[in-house]
Design a protein around this motif. Structure first.
Motif, mmCIF file in Angstrom:
data_model
loop_
_atom_site.group_PDB
_atom_site.id
_atom_site.type_symbol
_atom_site.label_atom_id
_atom_site.label_comp_id
_atom_site.label_asym_id
_atom_site.label_seq_id
_atom_site.Cartn_x
_atom_site.Cartn_y
_atom_site.Cartn_z
ATOM 1 N N UNK A 180 58.981 -72.721 -122.516
ATOM 2 C CA UNK A 180 60.463 -73.717 -123.107
ATOM 3 C C UNK A 180 60.076 -73.082 -124.310
ATOM 4 N N UNK A 181 59.099 -73.505 -124.984
ATOM 5 C CA UNK A 181 58.656 -73.293 -126.400
ATOM 6 C C UNK A 181 59.230 -72.314 -127.062
ATOM 7 N N UNK A 182 60.153 -71.686 -128.112
ATOM 8 C CA UNK A 182 59.247 -69.924 -128.889
ATOM 9 C C UNK A 182 59.342 -70.373 -129.442
ATOM 10 N N UNK A 183 58.798 -69.973 -130.319
ATOM 11 C CA UNK A 183 58.670 -70.347 -132.215
ATOM 12 C C UNK A 183 59.088 -68.740 -132.544
ATOM 13 N N UNK A 184 59.757 -69.672 -133.826
ATOM 14 C CA UNK A 184 60.968 -68.590 -134.759
ATOM 15 C C UNK A 184 59.654 -68.290 -136.214
ATOM 16 N N UNK A 185 59.621 -67.202 -136.517
ATOM 17 C CA UNK A 185 58.732 -67.640 -138.362
ATOM 18 C C UNK A 185 59.865 -67.574 -139.228
ATOM 19 N N UNK A 186 59.848 -68.571 -139.411
ATOM 20 C CA UNK A 186 61.845 -69.329 -140.037
ATOM 21 C C UNK A 186 60.746 -69.103 -141.641
ATOM 22 N N UNK A 187 59.963 -68.230 -142.449
ATOM 23 C CA UNK A 187 59.796 -68.176 -143.579
ATOM 24 C C UNK A 187 60.476 -66.924 -144.672
ATOM 25 N N UNK A 188 61.435 -66.468 -142.736
ATOM 26 C CA UNK A 188 61.772 -64.881 -143.850
ATOM 27 C C UNK A 188 63.064 -65.777 -143.608
ATOM 28 N N UNK A 189 64.090 -64.600 -144.053
ATOM 29 C CA UNK A 189 65.938 -64.876 -144.703
ATOM 30 C C UNK A 189 66.252 -65.814 -142.924
ATOM 31 N N UNK A 190 67.636 -66.703 -143.428
ATOM 32 C CA UNK A 190 68.158 -67.278 -142.894
ATOM 33 C C UNK A 190 68.951 -66.475 -142.083
ATOM 34 N N UNK A 191 69.303 -64.662 -142.089
ATOM 35 C CA UNK A 191 69.907 -63.291 -141.496
ATOM 36 C C UNK A 191 68.652 -63.426 -140.579
ATOM 37 N N UNK A 192 67.786 -63.044 -140.940
ATOM 38 C CA UNK A 192 66.468 -62.485 -140.315
ATOM 39 C C UNK A 192 65.922 -63.618 -139.146
#
Ligand SMILES: Nc1ncnc2c1ncn2[C@@H]1O[C@H](COP(=O)(O)OP(=O)(O)OP(=O)(O)O)[C@@H](O)[C@H]1O
Ligand SMILES: [Mg+2]
Length: 207
Positions: A180-192
């Motif tokens: 259910x939970x997908x982790x996205x690396x949010x340290x990157x740019x908005x577009x990435x």
């Protein structure tokens, strides 16, 4: 295009991780495809919730941990039953900024509340309504804080140690429920970050 059923997608992560930025990009993307969406948030989507949100974010006197948790749960109960459930029955794609995992991460891991109890209370508040997909934006606590700038509300002005516990809690939740939970690396740019969000959602919806 219309789906046979509604989809419930929640956005989670620390304050300043980029939830609102990304949920708005996704809403626009799906609407451009002609899909029916409902963009909503916690706390504060219903009239009752707006009153609770005002207290949760701006009340100046001390608030007990339990009182705080019950206000979030009251907001959620009203939201799930009055807004989310009807939208799903209407086969909409519901995009919700924060939901049950926020309570586990903040009141459970952050404030070291009883997680088993919180799970039960979440279940009561939502009548068992779970998200189909949760996107967790994982970001270094220092980066998240620096994005928020100087105007922080009552909860955002907690110490760095609290934010780190919340972050660890979220990652633990993702480990327990990886489907259910997908982790996205949010340290990157908005577009990435957006490219990852788009891919995950396209996969869920079969776009
Ligand atoms: N990937 C990113 N890189 C740099 N800045 C970003 C990124 N994503 C969002 N921001 C900026 O950081 C700030 C916080 O982002 P946003 O409001 O989307 O976070 P949030 O998770 O919704 O926070 P909150 O929990 O406080 O509502 C905004 O000014 C936004 O423009
Ligand atoms: Mg936000």
């Amino acid at each position: 295009m219309e789906f046979k059923k509604g989809y419930f997608i929640t956005f989670e992560g620390a304050d300043g991780c980029g939830k609102t930025t990304q949920i708005e990009l996704l809403d626009k993307f799906l609407k451009e495809k002609g899909l029916k969406t409902l963009l909503t948030l916690e706390p504060g989507a219903t009239d009752l919730g707006k009153n609770l949100r005002q207290i949760l974010l701006h009340y100046e006197k001390p608030v007990s941990d339990e009182a705080e948790m019950f206000m979030y749960l009251a907001d959620r109960a009203q939201h799930a039953q009055m807004i989310i459930k009807p939208a799903l029955e209407d086969k909409k794609i519901v995009l919700c900024d924060r939901y049950t995992d926020s309570t586990v991460a903040y009141q459970g891991y952050g404030r070291e509340g009883d997680i088993e109890q919180i799970n039960i209370l979440n279940k009561i508040a939502t009548k068992g309504l779970k998200s189909d997909l949760t996107i967790l934006f994982d970001v270094e606590s220092e980066i998240a804080q620096s994005r928020l700038g100087k105007t922080k509300d009552r909860l955002e002005s907690q110490g760095m140690e609290f934010h780190k516990k919340v972050r660890k809690g979220y990652l633990e939740l993702a480990k327990q429920d990886p489907k259910r939970i997908k982790v996205v690396d949010a340290n990157r740019t908005i577009d990435e970050v957006w490219q990852d969000v788009k891919k995950i959602v396209e996969e869920l919806l079969g776009l």
